[in-house]
Design an enzyme around this catalytic site. Sequence first.
Site, short mmCIF file in Angstrom:
data_model
loop_
_atom_site.label_atom_id
_atom_site.label_comp_id
_atom_site.label_asym_id
_atom_site.label_seq_id
_atom_site.Cartn_x
_atom_site.Cartn_y
_atom_site.Cartn_z
N ILE A 125 33.87 35.70 32.36
CA ILE A 125 34.00 34.45 33.13
C ILE A 125 35.19 34.48 34.08
CG2 ILE A 125 32.81 33.05 31.41
CD1 ILE A 125 35.50 32.17 30.35
N GLY A 126 35.98 35.54 34.06
CA GLY A 126 37.11 35.62 34.98
C GLY A 126 37.81 36.95 34.89
N ALA A 129 44.69 40.34 37.54
CA ALA A 129 45.33 41.55 38.04
C ALA A 129 45.33 42.66 36.99
CB ALA A 129 46.77 41.23 38.47
N PHE A 130 45.52 42.31 35.73
CA PHE A 130 45.57 43.35 34.71
C PHE A 130 44.79 42.94 33.45
CE2 PHE A 130 48.80 40.83 32.58
CZ PHE A 130 49.49 40.26 33.62
N GLU A 132 40.99 40.53 31.89
CA GLU A 132 39.78 39.75 32.10
C GLU A 132 39.65 38.72 31.00
OE1 GLU A 132 36.56 42.55 31.90
OE2 GLU A 132 36.50 42.49 29.69
N VAL A 133 38.84 37.69 31.29
CA VAL A 133 38.53 36.65 30.31
C VAL A 133 37.02 36.64 30.14
CG1 VAL A 133 38.71 34.21 29.72
CG2 VAL A 133 40.53 35.30 31.04
N LYS A 148 40.91 36.56 26.10
CA LYS A 148 41.69 37.07 27.22
C LYS A 148 42.16 38.47 26.85
CE LYS A 148 45.16 35.56 30.56
NZ LYS A 148 46.11 34.49 30.92
N ASP A 242 52.20 27.13 38.44
CA ASP A 242 50.93 27.47 39.08
C ASP A 242 49.89 26.38 38.81
OD1 ASP A 242 49.25 28.97 40.66
OD2 ASP A 242 48.56 30.25 39.02
#
Length: 391
Positions: A125-126, A129-130, A132-133, A148, A242
């Site tokens: 789902i995402g 940079a280093f 994934e999820v 994650k 963020d």
Amino acid sequence: MDIARRWFGKLRLKEKHKPSSKKESTPTGKEGSKSPLNEEIPSAATKQKVEAAKQYIEKHYKEQMRSLQERKERRNMLEKKLADSEVSEEEQNNILKYLERKETEYMRLQRHKMGADDFEPLTVIGKGAFGEVRICREKSTGNIYAMKKLKKSEMLRRGQVEHVKAERNLLAEVDSNCIVKLYCSFQDEEYLYLIMEYLPGGDMMTLLMRKDTLTEDEARFYVGETVLAIESIHKHNYVHRDIKPDNLLLDRNGHMKLSDFGLCKPLDCSNINEKDFSVGNNYSGALQSDGRPAKPKRTQQEQLQHWQRNRRMLAYSTVGTPDYIAPEVLLKRGYGMECDWWSLGAIMYEMLVGYPPFYSEEPLSTCRKVIMAFSLTCAIVLGCNCLVTSK
């Protein structure tokens, strides 16, 4: 135990009366003098490791003893309640055995070491940079989580270890219904895994793309829940840095939760004063030739002391998304938790109007607009202060 004590006592007595067969000699051959000790003095790092191991062992056994005491107290309380109730002795024994079995299963689960093999990976789902999820399913229970997965070598190469530690610590420390929950974390030789709550409602960016704008009541509801989320992390002295619609997730009931703490930073706010963030106190009353306020002159020693005092209380890294980034972040003069509230204000504007307040096709142009707005606000504030002072 008594046999062992008698045995050690006899051994000490024999060693005490045993005659020395050889005289001690030095490396030079002289008799009668003691030889120098060849033992090496432990280094500071070894002493730190020993102290850490000692604290870990003491903490472990203290927790074990506390857990044992709590179990005894719970058992005594339960036995008293069963004795007071109208339950036969056989039923009481059956209830106690059932609860003992349940507690044993729970303790066995606590001792179980989690790993990636305990989860079945599903859809991604995402990606970052280093890492994934992805959605995953726990094999034993069938529960759905968001995993994650972070690559250690990339974290080290990019210098993101401290950020990942801060994210994990924040998720472990903050207990709030307004942020994504962390259930467990583990690692192998190549990856670090964070098992978090899965929120199937999507994010605020998707909602804004689908609806274009929100009503005032809808915006008030989502902004209110975001305020609670930001306040919960600020209470633990963390700044998110963020805040953006992509990081505001919706659960199955439509409630908002804050996520993605990869850029969060712990701040030491115990000694922060109001003047550290006040525009009026950061500038002197004098103006430069171009109309901008002049910076107060500091000696080199004063500048060093100012940096040493603020380096743990403020952040200096330029991070965030240009459309929601605060001006103090861009100016690199040091900033604190107030940068999150600026980002929330920009999101609220986008909810009601349909686009961010300083939007531009080029990120650099967006940053210039933000700084220009900040400069104009400073000029207006300083102008009003001058008028009040003159009156």
